[in-house]
Design an enzyme around this catalytic site. Structure first.
Site, short mmCIF file in Angstrom:
data_model
loop_
_atom_site.label_atom_id
_atom_site.label_comp_id
_atom_site.label_asym_id
_atom_site.label_seq_id
_atom_site.Cartn_x
_atom_site.Cartn_y
_atom_site.Cartn_z
CG ASN A 65 -40.45 4.49 -4.25
OD1 ASN A 65 -40.25 3.51 -4.96
ND2 ASN A 65 -39.46 5.23 -3.76
NE ARG A 68 -39.42 7.28 18.18
CZ ARG A 68 -38.23 6.75 17.96
NH1 ARG A 68 -38.09 5.47 17.90
NH2 ARG A 68 -37.19 7.52 17.81
CG LEU A 92 -42.80 4.02 12.23
CD1 LEU A 92 -43.29 3.16 11.08
CD2 LEU A 92 -43.89 5.00 12.67
CG ASN A 121 -38.86 0.89 4.40
OD1 ASN A 121 -39.38 1.94 4.00
ND2 ASN A 121 -37.58 0.83 4.74
CG HIS A 137 -33.01 0.92 2.94
ND1 HIS A 137 -33.04 1.99 3.82
CD2 HIS A 137 -31.70 0.64 2.73
CE1 HIS A 137 -31.80 2.32 4.13
NE2 HIS A 137 -30.97 1.53 3.49
CB THR A 152 -38.37 -6.25 12.15
OG1 THR A 152 -37.08 -5.85 11.67
CG2 THR A 152 -38.87 -7.43 11.33
C1 GRF Z 1 -36.60 6.57 -1.70
O1 GRF Z 1 -35.28 6.55 -2.17
C2 GRF Z 1 -36.84 5.47 -0.70
O2 GRF Z 1 -36.07 4.33 -0.95
C3 GRF Z 1 -36.36 6.11 0.58
O3 GRF Z 1 -36.78 7.44 0.50
C4 GRF Z 1 -36.89 7.82 -0.87
C5 GRF Z 1 -38.27 8.32 -1.08
O4 GRF Z 1 -38.48 8.80 -2.37
N1 GRF Z 1 -36.88 5.40 1.73
P1 GRF Z 1 -39.94 9.11 -2.87
O5 GRF Z 1 -40.60 9.99 -1.83
O6 GRF Z 1 -40.66 7.81 -3.03
O7 GRF Z 1 -39.76 9.82 -4.18
#
Ligand code: GRF
Length: 236
Positions: A16, A67, A95, A109, A111, A143
């Protein structure tokens, strides 16, 4: 006007992050990635950032006694990079509320599920086990309630009959790579308005290719495809 600065938090592979860098290179991110921070020194994402000429820093969570201490060190590193937006791109640490509140309304984020379905881990395995026909990903504001923040954008894919976890994960990931840069761009262009649990997105939303029509249902010979007859006459 100053170009919005983005700090990206990672823990692993970094695909990503790669999509964000690619979008920036093509002038489609609406901002500039100022720093990449990782809680793991062995995250492949660090090399991706390095190849893109982006400053990196490792803040190993294992080096802190709790943490709160880790969150404080992470916040200090984030603030030093002076971001307008913080993006969690595969950042795998939960977090604390104090940390999250500090970046409320300016932390996104990605997800790997269509929230609010399947918050947490193992989303693809759980989706397959439930037999869902449509799955996908969600870009949302962060959040304190993990994976429950206001939803910015989603991308959906069909679940195929012969999918295993890896195949489904790959199909969703390709859509993540469209949805996250689009959400970041909308934030940077000040097109996101948080309205309660939801988010209004002004202007261009998600690239159409992010939406994949679910696989067609093949009717069995015994199944009637005719719509059931409805009696819409109302009593006088
Ligand atoms: C992705 O599937 C993202 O949605 C999740 O963790 C994975 C991370 O993949 N939170 P990358 O490190 O971006 O390849």
């Amino acid at each position: 006007m100053a170009i919005p600065r983005i700090t990206v938090l990672v823990s692993g592979r970094g695909s990503n992050l790669g999509a964000l860098i690619d979008a920036e290179c093509r002038g489609r991110l609406g901002g500039t990635i100022a720093a990449v921070l990782s809680n793991r020194a062995d995250a492949p994402a660090l090399a991706i950032a390095g190849a893109g000429g982006i400053a990196t820093q490792v803040i190993e969570h294992r080096g802190y006694e709790d943490r709160q201490a880790f969150d404080a060190a992470l916040a200090a590193a984030i603030d030093a990079s002076e971001p307008d937006l913080v993006v969690l791109a595969g950042f795998m640490r939960v977090l604390g509320a104090t940390f999250v509140e500090r970046y409320q309304g300016r932390m996104l984020n990605i997800h790997p599920s269509l929230l609010p379905a399947y918050p947490g881990l193992d989303t693809h395995r759980r989706a397959l086990a439930d037999g869902v026909r449509v799955h996908g990903c969600t870009a949302h504001f962060v959040t304190a309630d993990v994976d429950h923040g206001p939803i910015v954008m989603q991308g959906a894919v069909a679940v195929h009959e012969d999918d295993d976890e890896a195949a489904l994960a790959a199909r969703v990931l390709a859509v993540e790579h469209q949805v996250l840069p689009a959400a970041v761009r909308a934030f940077c262009e000040k097109r996101l308005v948080i309205a309660g649990r939801g988010v209004r997105v002004r202007g261009e939303v998600v690239p159409a290719a992010a939406f994949v029509v679910p696989s067609a249902v093949v009717a069995e010979p015994s199944m009637s495809t005719a719509a059931p007859a409805l009696d819409l006459t109302r009593p006088a």
